[in-house]
Write a protein that holds these residues in place. Structure first.
Motif, PDB file in Angstrom:
ATOM      1  N   CYS A  41     -35.015  46.260  15.313  1.00 55.94           N
ATOM      2  CA  CYS A  41     -34.221  44.925  14.916  1.00 55.94           C
ATOM      3  C   CYS A  41     -34.229  44.044  16.374  1.00 55.94           C
ATOM      4  O   CYS A  41     -33.979  44.714  17.305  1.00 55.94           O
ATOM      5  N   LEU A  56     -36.859  47.150   2.599  1.00 50.42           N
ATOM      6  CA  LEU A  56     -36.683  45.831   1.981  1.00 50.42           C
ATOM      7  C   LEU A  56     -35.274  45.510   1.290  1.00 50.42           C
ATOM      8  O   LEU A  56     -34.634  46.324   0.716  1.00 50.42           O
ATOM      9  N   ASP A  57     -35.296  44.194   0.925  1.00 50.93           N
ATOM     10  CA  ASP A  57     -34.116  43.627   0.399  1.00 50.93           C
ATOM     11  C   ASP A  57     -34.139  44.024  -1.233  1.00 50.93           C
ATOM     12  O   ASP A  57     -35.093  44.740  -1.470  1.00 50.93           O
ATOM     13  N   SER A  61     -38.944  41.179  -1.522  1.00 52.38           N
ATOM     14  CA  SER A  61     -39.873  40.181  -0.839  1.00 52.38           C
ATOM     15  C   SER A  61     -39.664  40.185   0.659  1.00 52.38           C
ATOM     16  O   SER A  61     -40.290  39.276   1.349  1.00 52.38           O
ATOM     17  N   LEU A  62     -38.479  40.919   1.198  1.00 53.77           N
ATOM     18  CA  LEU A  62     -38.184  40.468   2.544  1.00 53.77           C
ATOM     19  C   LEU A  62     -37.684  41.790   3.214  1.00 53.77           C
ATOM     20  O   LEU A  62     -37.073  42.922   2.513  1.00 53.77           O
ATOM     21  N   LYS A  64     -35.295  44.019   5.291  1.00 55.99           N
ATOM     22  CA  LYS A  64     -33.872  43.728   5.636  1.00 55.99           C
ATOM     23  C   LYS A  64     -33.459  44.702   6.829  1.00 55.99           C
ATOM     24  O   LYS A  64     -33.739  45.998   6.552  1.00 55.99           O
ATOM     25  N   CYS A  65     -32.760  44.383   7.774  1.00 54.00           N
ATOM     26  CA  CYS A  65     -31.955  45.057   8.790  1.00 54.00           C
ATOM     27  C   CYS A  65     -30.668  45.537   8.050  1.00 54.00           C
ATOM     28  O   CYS A  65     -29.914  44.828   7.689  1.00 54.00           O
ATOM     29  N   ALA A  69     -27.954  42.945   8.196  1.00 52.78           N
ATOM     30  CA  ALA A  69     -28.137  42.087   7.214  1.00 52.78           C
ATOM     31  C   ALA A  69     -29.160  40.910   7.634  1.00 52.78           C
ATOM     32  O   ALA A  69     -29.669  40.193   7.022  1.00 52.78           O
ATOM     33  N   LEU A  71     -32.709  39.212   7.918  1.00 51.11           N
ATOM     34  CA  LEU A  71     -34.003  39.344   6.774  1.00 51.11           C
ATOM     35  C   LEU A  71     -35.222  38.652   7.430  1.00 51.11           C
ATOM     36  O   LEU A  71     -35.208  37.718   8.152  1.00 51.11           O
ATOM     37  N   CYS A  79     -37.603  36.280  11.542  1.00 48.53           N
ATOM     38  CA  CYS A  79     -36.309  36.612  10.966  1.00 48.53           C
ATOM     39  C   CYS A  79     -35.884  35.173  10.458  1.00 48.53           C
ATOM     40  O   CYS A  79     -35.977  34.065  11.176  1.00 48.53           O
ATOM     41  N   GLY A  82     -29.870  35.613   9.578  1.00 53.25           N
ATOM     42  CA  GLY A  82     -29.297  36.449  10.398  1.00 53.25           C
ATOM     43  C   GLY A  82     -28.897  36.424  11.867  1.00 53.25           C
ATOM     44  O   GLY A  82     -29.647  35.205  12.306  1.00 53.25           O
TER      45      GLY A  82
END
Length: 112
Positions: A41, A56-57, A61-62, A64-65, A69, A71, A79, A82
């Motif tokens: 990240c 992924l979330d 589709s994204l 995610k950390c 959080a 995206l 990004c 976040g």
């Protein structure tokens, strides 16, 4: 180039993590295309996943950390939400052929 896995091991809408020569990498398949990024990240330099291969979330589709959080767009690594909004994941060169998914190992020492 370093071989990562057979193509069938990365299904549509899924992600996987790999450790390649001491570098943590994630790959995602979206709309038939494979994208690769350093698993770090830009906000704190931490790994993105909270469980193996979970990048992924909920909508898949994204990226995610799990820590903050944040995206990220799968297609560009940007990004979009976040603490690191506007920053990017470090993209890696990859390609896919009949043997599977390949990653370029041309990373600088700072990128490892």
């Amino acid at each position: 180039m370093k071989w990562l896995c057979p193509s069938e091991d990365l299904k549509e809408g899924n992600s996987r993590g790999f450790q390649i020569d001491e570098s943590d990498v994630l790959v995602v398949r979206r709309e038939g295309r494979v994208y690769a990024y350093k698993n770090r990240c830009p906000h704190r330099g931490v790994r993105l996943e909270w469980q193996p291969d979970q990048f992924l979330d909920d909508s898949t589709s994204l990226i995610k950390c799990a820590t903050h959080a944040a995206l990220f767009l799968i297609e560009s690594g940007e990004c979009v939400a976040g603490p690191c909004a506007g920053q990017y994941l470090t993209g890696l060169d990859c390609h896919e052929d009949s043997q599977g998914i390949w990653l370029s190992l041309e990373m600088s020492e700072d990128d490892r």
